[in-house]
Design a protein around this motif. Sequence first.
Motif, short mmCIF file in Angstrom:
data_model
loop_
_atom_site.label_atom_id
_atom_site.label_comp_id
_atom_site.label_asym_id
_atom_site.label_seq_id
_atom_site.Cartn_x
_atom_site.Cartn_y
_atom_site.Cartn_z
N PRO A 180 1.03 -1.00 -0.10
CA PRO A 180 0.45 0.08 0.18
C PRO A 180 1.41 0.99 0.17
O PRO A 180 0.63 2.18 -0.02
N GLU A 181 2.03 1.33 0.28
CA GLU A 181 2.76 1.55 0.74
C GLU A 181 2.76 3.00 -0.72
O GLU A 181 3.51 4.04 -0.67
N VAL A 182 3.01 2.00 -1.26
CA VAL A 182 3.48 2.35 -3.84
C VAL A 182 2.44 3.67 -3.78
O VAL A 182 2.97 4.74 -4.42
N GLU A 183 1.56 3.78 -3.00
CA GLU A 183 0.64 4.64 -3.28
C GLU A 183 1.39 5.87 -2.74
O GLU A 183 0.23 7.20 -3.47
N HIS A 184 1.86 5.81 -1.95
CA HIS A 184 2.28 7.36 -1.49
C HIS A 184 3.80 8.08 -1.77
O HIS A 184 4.80 8.59 -1.04
N MET A 185 4.61 6.64 -2.44
CA MET A 185 6.04 7.22 -2.92
C MET A 185 6.49 7.81 -3.94
O MET A 185 5.89 8.14 -5.07
N ARG A 186 7.48 9.15 -3.57
CA ARG A 186 7.94 9.43 -3.98
C ARG A 186 9.12 9.25 -4.61
O ARG A 186 9.62 8.58 -4.69
N VAL A 187 8.82 9.56 -6.20
CA VAL A 187 10.68 9.02 -7.17
C VAL A 187 10.77 10.59 -7.48
O VAL A 187 10.57 11.31 -8.95
N PRO A 188 11.52 10.76 -7.93
CA PRO A 188 11.93 11.87 -8.67
C PRO A 188 12.36 12.30 -9.47
O PRO A 188 12.14 13.20 -10.41
N GLY A 189 12.64 10.67 -10.15
CA GLY A 189 12.88 10.97 -11.54
C GLY A 189 11.49 10.92 -12.20
O GLY A 189 11.06 10.96 -13.46
N VAL A 190 10.15 10.50 -11.99
CA VAL A 190 8.74 11.11 -12.17
C VAL A 190 8.39 12.02 -11.47
O VAL A 190 7.55 11.88 -10.46
N PRO A 191 8.67 13.34 -11.70
CA PRO A 191 7.88 14.69 -11.18
C PRO A 191 6.84 14.86 -10.46
O PRO A 191 6.55 15.25 -9.78
N GLU A 192 5.79 14.09 -12.01
CA GLU A 192 4.27 14.14 -11.62
C GLU A 192 4.11 13.48 -10.31
O GLU A 192 3.29 13.43 -9.16
N TRP A 193 5.06 12.49 -9.58
CA TRP A 193 4.68 11.58 -8.68
C TRP A 193 5.36 12.34 -7.47
O TRP A 193 5.70 10.85 -6.40
N ALA A 194 6.46 12.84 -7.76
CA ALA A 194 7.37 13.51 -6.45
C ALA A 194 6.44 14.36 -5.71
O ALA A 194 5.41 14.86 -5.81
#
Length: 270
Positions: free
Chosen positions: A256-270
Amino acid sequence: MTDSINLDAYFNRIQWGGSTRPTYDTLAQLLHAHMRHIPFENLDVLLGRGIRIDLDSVQKKLVHARRGGYCFEHATLFAAVLEQLGFQPVRHSSRVIILTPRTEAPRTHMFLTVPLPEGTFVVDPGFGGLAPRVPVPLIDGESANIDEETHWMVRDEGRWVLRAQVMSDTPVNAWVTSMEQDYPIDFEMANHYTSTYPASPFMNRILMRALTDEGRVTVMNRDATIWRGGTPRKFELEDRRALRGLLAEYFGIDLPEVEHMRVPGVPEWA
């Protein structure tokens, strides 16, 4: 803490019921089963949990928690299994040069060689989407083939280079190594860099690979590819909920944690 491998738990994890004699056939079949049932993924790096590569921690994560991992975890686990079965694996590091000149690539990849009566073989279960699913002969130019994948080792100015051609893509130089034996402290240093250095690819990208009965599934950030036979279906993950669904369906992992995971390489997900 323990420094021994629980073979029963490992065999259950990879659904193994074959021979345990230290032969080439056992090595090849174990490698295939390991890669089929334990995926490649770097999610704990992106979740800020850190990566521990002592055998006890690796067993807890990859075997008992039924997670995946990256090269240091896969190679540590597989080497311990091989040693328990009577093989004599040697641990090595290499420089990944798919996208980086060798003079700029640090030694941040771990693989094994295994000597057998038939010769010495490179075994590399933790190289993500380009990992060879069969042992590769340590002979200049001699290929190892399975389905639409070919890997071979090439001598280059006193070093060895792993070349790969996967799913009909253009052949690439995957990594380069001096083939010297490395030690646990070397991998501790490399793992620390790989899992914490801000510019490390594993700190900035989602990188995942799972094998299926029909082919494979690869993910790089939002770009996913599902191979069935030799046919790819490429698509973009709509959001992190879609990532969680894909993880559950193809990787056997529900986080479930991936629904709030920050990914610097995906700016719209950061």
